[in-house]
Design a protein around this motif. Structure first.
Motif, PDB file in Angstrom:
ATOM      1  N   THR A 128      21.118 -18.093  15.229  1.00  0.00           N
ATOM      2  CA  THR A 128      20.408 -17.352  14.187  1.00  0.00           C
ATOM      3  C   THR A 128      19.104 -16.783  14.728  1.00  0.00           C
ATOM      4  OG1 THR A 128      19.385 -19.397  13.386  1.00  0.00           O
ATOM      5  CG2 THR A 128      21.412 -18.711  12.327  1.00  0.00           C
ATOM      6  N   GLN A 182      17.478 -23.322  15.873  1.00  0.00           N
ATOM      7  CA  GLN A 182      18.073 -22.147  15.227  1.00  0.00           C
ATOM      8  C   GLN A 182      18.584 -21.155  16.266  1.00  0.00           C
ATOM      9  OE1 GLN A 182      18.439 -21.938  11.735  1.00  0.00           O
ATOM     10  NE2 GLN A 182      17.833 -24.066  12.082  1.00  0.00           N
ATOM     11  N   VAL A 225      11.604 -15.733  15.278  1.00  0.00           N
ATOM     12  CA  VAL A 225      11.701 -16.441  14.004  1.00  0.00           C
ATOM     13  C   VAL A 225      10.430 -16.235  13.185  1.00  0.00           C
ATOM     14  CG1 VAL A 225      12.141 -18.672  12.930  1.00  0.00           C
ATOM     15  CG2 VAL A 225      13.083 -18.182  15.197  1.00  0.00           C
ATOM     16  N   TRP A 268      12.262 -26.606  15.643  1.00  0.00           N
ATOM     17  CA  TRP A 268      13.214 -26.060  14.653  1.00  0.00           C
ATOM     18  C   TRP A 268      13.685 -24.671  15.073  1.00  0.00           C
ATOM     19  CZ3 TRP A 268      13.291 -21.878  11.207  1.00  0.00           C
ATOM     20  CH2 TRP A 268      14.294 -21.930  10.235  1.00  0.00           C
ATOM     21  N   ALA A 287      11.777 -23.880   5.656  1.00  0.00           N
ATOM     22  CA  ALA A 287      12.655 -24.970   6.107  1.00  0.00           C
ATOM     23  C   ALA A 287      11.945 -26.326   6.082  1.00  0.00           C
ATOM     24  CB  ALA A 287      13.169 -24.678   7.511  1.00  0.00           C
ATOM     25  N   GLU A 327       9.784 -18.319   7.561  1.00  0.00           N
ATOM     26  CA  GLU A 327      11.079 -19.003   7.515  1.00  0.00           C
ATOM     27  C   GLU A 327      10.950 -20.441   8.008  1.00  0.00           C
ATOM     28  OE1 GLU A 327      13.969 -17.943   6.274  1.00  0.00           O
ATOM     29  OE2 GLU A 327      12.922 -16.118   5.621  1.00  0.00           O
TER      30      GLU A 327
END
Length: 380
Positions: A165, A160, A121, A156, A129, A125
């Motif tokens: 994702t 995800q 990640v 987080w 968020a 990003e």
């Protein structure tokens, strides 16, 4: 010239007092061009129910071991979660991290029939968020230090990943991550003061950083009253026996695609010699058994911050009741979620680059479910 990784992470101060980590000001923002790698085992509670918790721990620690080897000694922040792990890398190492995670996913499936999720990640990003990724370094000894995470970004990213994702797909069949140094040769450490209690605490959206810091400070204050602050591993090191427990698991981790029986026989021989050294206490070259065992205990990672607080404590009934009361009060106020899991023993999963240095890493967890069971209770 040092790369961006060293320039940021190497510049962070080494904190010697764990209780200072309750202060959010001790954490520094991870650079925006970095990425956060996360991985965990699908249905770890189901694997635990099958009696495979040591395997769960080993696969979780393999994420860190493979990254350490892939980065060839470069320092980077990572955290062990029991049934998974998280780590951060600079932009220059993102492709390496992606390849390592892909290899681990394929290896876990082929070697253990375990489904390992993995995601990479971008820190940018995370901040889009509305979360953050901040890190601090805690040094329990002069030999090692461990990263602590705050800001909500790790939690987080894990959410995800579970939603599918930022997924890193598995590598092609036959992939073999480099897991040199990963082992589990110590016997479990039995509780000396009551029970080994796995504690997992996470703030809710209703809790400010100050709210959680105050609670963490109170919980740590209670645990500081325990013998050695609740450290579950004896001061002179964990017990050792021969044949070592889970030698078959060690063989699977270290065989790198070679014959499993031959690797098991090799490890039995190695561990017999190691056990003789520890029993005799005799020095062999630069290896001093008594010193090594003491450093195993000092280096053990039994408390951590990873967008929450996790502890594996050798805890008496009165202190456990005190901690539970604090947590229940905060939960009743909607400030936290928490889980506790009690067991009779603690276990370790180790990464040992060299037995003659003091930089060996030891992840501590409860021996019958630990953090994963505590977290399952919390989410239930």
């Amino acid at each position: 010239m040092k790369d961006a990784q060293a320039a940021f992470y190497d510049s962070l101060p080494l904190l010697r007092d764990f209780t200072r980590l309750v202060d959010p000001a001790r954490f520094s923002a991870v650079p925006g061009d970095w990425a956060l790698g996360v991985a965990d085992i699908v249905d770890s509670t189901g694997e635990i129910a099958k009696g495979r918790y040591k395997t769960v721990n080993m696969v979780g620690a393999a994420v860190i071991s493979a990254m350490i080897n892939a980065l060839h000694g470069k320092e980077f922040p990572y955290v062990f979660g029991g049934d998974g792990a998280g780590f951060a890398v600079p932009a220059s190492e993102i492709d390496t991290a992606k390849a390592v995670l892909a290899d681990l996913r394929r290896w876990a499936e082929e070697e253990f029939s375990i489904s390992l999720r993995a995601a990479l990640v971008p820190v940018a990003e995370i901040r889009k968020a509305g979360k953050d990724l901040r890190v601090a370094r805690y040094a329990p000894s002069d030999g090692v230090d461990y990263a602590m995470f705050s800001g909500g970004g790790l939690a987080w990213a894990e959410a995800q990943m579970k939603a599918g994702t930022f997924t890193v797909p598995p590598a092609k069949p036959g992939a073999q991550p480099d897991l040199t140094g990963l082992s589990c040769r110590w016997s479990n450490s039995k509780a000396r003061n009551g029970q080994i209690v796995s504690v997992v605490v996470q703030p809710t959206a209703n809790a400010t950083e100050s709210d959680f810091a105050d609670l963490a400070r109170s919980v740590l204050s209670a645990s500081e009253g325990l013998e050695r602050s609740g450290h579950p591993v004896p001061e002179d090191g964990p017990p050792i026996s021969w044949p070592p427990p889970d030698v078959g698991l060690d063989a699977r981790v270290s065989r790198a695609g070679n014959n499993l029986l031959l690797q098991r026989i090799k490890l039995l021989g190695q561990n017999f010699l190691i056990a003789l050294l520890f029993v005799s206490g005799k020095r062999l070259g630069n290896f001093e058994p008594a010193h090594y065992k003491r450093m195993v205990s000092r280096n053990a990672d039994y408390r951590k911050f990873d967008d929450g607080l996790k502890m594996t404590l050798d805890c008496d009934a009165a202190t456990l009741a005190q901690i539970r009361m604090m947590l229940e009060q905060a939960r009743g106020q909607g400030k936290i979620r928490y889980g506790l899991h009690a067991q009779d023993e603690a276990m370790m999963t180790c990464i040992v680059p060299s037995a003659t240095r003091d930089d060996h890493v030891h992840f501590v967890d409860g021996a019958s479910g630990g953090y994963a069971q505590a977290a399952a209770t919390m989410y239930a």
